[in-house]
Design a protein around this motif. Structure first.
Motif, PDB file in Angstrom:
ATOM      1  N   LEU A  22      60.919  40.805  -7.731  1.00 48.83           N
ATOM      2  CA  LEU A  22      60.010  39.767  -7.240  1.00 48.83           C
ATOM      3  C   LEU A  22      59.178  40.257  -6.056  1.00 48.83           C
ATOM      4  O   LEU A  22      57.978  39.979  -5.971  1.00 48.83           O
ATOM      5  CB  LEU A  22      60.801  38.517  -6.858  1.00 48.83           C
ATOM      6  N   VAL A  23      59.796  40.994  -5.157  1.00 48.13           N
ATOM      7  CA  VAL A  23      59.068  41.525  -4.006  1.00 48.13           C
ATOM      8  C   VAL A  23      58.039  42.560  -4.465  1.00 48.13           C
ATOM      9  O   VAL A  23      56.911  42.573  -3.984  1.00 48.13           O
ATOM     10  CB  VAL A  23      60.050  42.115  -2.968  1.00 48.13           C
ATOM     11  N   TRP A  24      58.421  43.428  -5.411  1.00 48.68           N
ATOM     12  CA  TRP A  24      57.463  44.407  -5.933  1.00 48.68           C
ATOM     13  C   TRP A  24      56.285  43.714  -6.611  1.00 48.68           C
ATOM     14  O   TRP A  24      55.146  44.138  -6.448  1.00 48.68           O
ATOM     15  CB  TRP A  24      58.131  45.343  -6.918  1.00 48.68           C
ATOM     16  N   LEU A  25      56.557  42.670  -7.365  1.00 48.10           N
ATOM     17  CA  LEU A  25      55.479  41.930  -8.022  1.00 48.10           C
ATOM     18  C   LEU A  25      54.534  41.332  -6.984  1.00 48.10           C
ATOM     19  O   LEU A  25      53.308  41.425  -7.115  1.00 48.10           O
ATOM     20  CB  LEU A  25      56.065  40.834  -8.921  1.00 48.10           C
ATOM     21  N   TYR A 107      70.375  51.761  -5.426  1.00 45.21           N
ATOM     22  CA  TYR A 107      68.975  51.892  -5.011  1.00 45.21           C
ATOM     23  C   TYR A 107      68.350  50.536  -4.675  1.00 45.21           C
ATOM     24  O   TYR A 107      67.751  50.377  -3.615  1.00 45.21           O
ATOM     25  CB  TYR A 107      68.162  52.587  -6.104  1.00 45.21           C
ATOM     26  N   ALA A 108      68.497  49.569  -5.551  1.00 48.10           N
ATOM     27  CA  ALA A 108      67.884  48.252  -5.321  1.00 48.10           C
ATOM     28  C   ALA A 108      68.454  47.596  -4.065  1.00 48.10           C
ATOM     29  O   ALA A 108      67.707  47.023  -3.265  1.00 48.10           O
ATOM     30  CB  ALA A 108      68.097  47.355  -6.528  1.00 48.10           C
ATOM     31  N   LEU A 109      69.738  47.700  -3.864  1.00 49.84           N
ATOM     32  CA  LEU A 109      70.362  47.126  -2.669  1.00 49.84           C
ATOM     33  C   LEU A 109      69.863  47.829  -1.401  1.00 49.84           C
ATOM     34  O   LEU A 109      69.582  47.176  -0.400  1.00 49.84           O
ATOM     35  CB  LEU A 109      71.882  47.214  -2.776  1.00 49.84           C
ATOM     36  N   ASN A 110      69.732  49.135  -1.448  1.00 47.68           N
ATOM     37  CA  ASN A 110      69.211  49.869  -0.298  1.00 47.68           C
ATOM     38  C   ASN A 110      67.784  49.474   0.035  1.00 47.68           C
ATOM     39  O   ASN A 110      67.437  49.293   1.208  1.00 47.68           O
ATOM     40  CB  ASN A 110      69.279  51.380  -0.563  1.00 47.68           C
ATOM     41  N   VAL A 111      66.945  49.306  -0.976  1.00 47.64           N
ATOM     42  CA  VAL A 111      65.544  48.937  -0.738  1.00 47.64           C
ATOM     43  C   VAL A 111      65.454  47.511  -0.204  1.00 47.64           C
ATOM     44  O   VAL A 111      64.699  47.240   0.725  1.00 47.64           O
ATOM     45  CB  VAL A 111      64.699  49.116  -2.010  1.00 47.64           C
TER      46      VAL A 111
END
Length: 114
Positions: A22-25, A107-111
């Motif tokens: 959602l944030v990337w979108l 990766y997703a949690l780190n970002v």
């Protein structure tokens, strides 16, 4: 952040994918991409991504417990705004993860945490 792969359960790791998507979108739709059309701004943005990747790969810090992750993220945000900083930090985290500092599962949690 560089959470190792087994620190959190798979539910946390995969649960971070939805907020990250959602944030990337939001970033892709609202980022000031025209700003990067200027070659000077693009070179500074790409150079910042490379420098942050190198600093985070070396695990450089000012004092114990004060790493340069948050300082680099703050500097990138102040230089380019939220959306371009999030895109750049996602690239930095992908490079650091590819370098072996963290696993792809986290990766997703780190970002999201960064």
């Amino acid at each position: 952040m560089n959470f190792p792969e087994g620190l959190f359960g798979d539910g946390w790791s995969f649960g971070a994918l939805l907020p990250l998507a959602l944030v990337w979108l939001w970033c892709m739709r609202t980022a000031p991409w025209g700003r990067l059309a200027d070659s000077v701004q693009l070179n500074v943005w790409l150079g910042s991504v490379v420098v942050l990747t190198l600093i985070w790969s070396m695990k450089a810090g000012v004092k114990p417990g004060l790493n340069l992750h948050l300082l680099g993220a703050t500097a990138l945000t102040l230089m380019f705004g939220r959306q371009l900083a999030i895109v750049g930090l996602s690239l930095v985290m992908a490079a650091v993860t590819l370098n072996g500092a963290a696993g792809w599962v986290s990766y997703a949690l780190n970002v999201v945490v960064t």
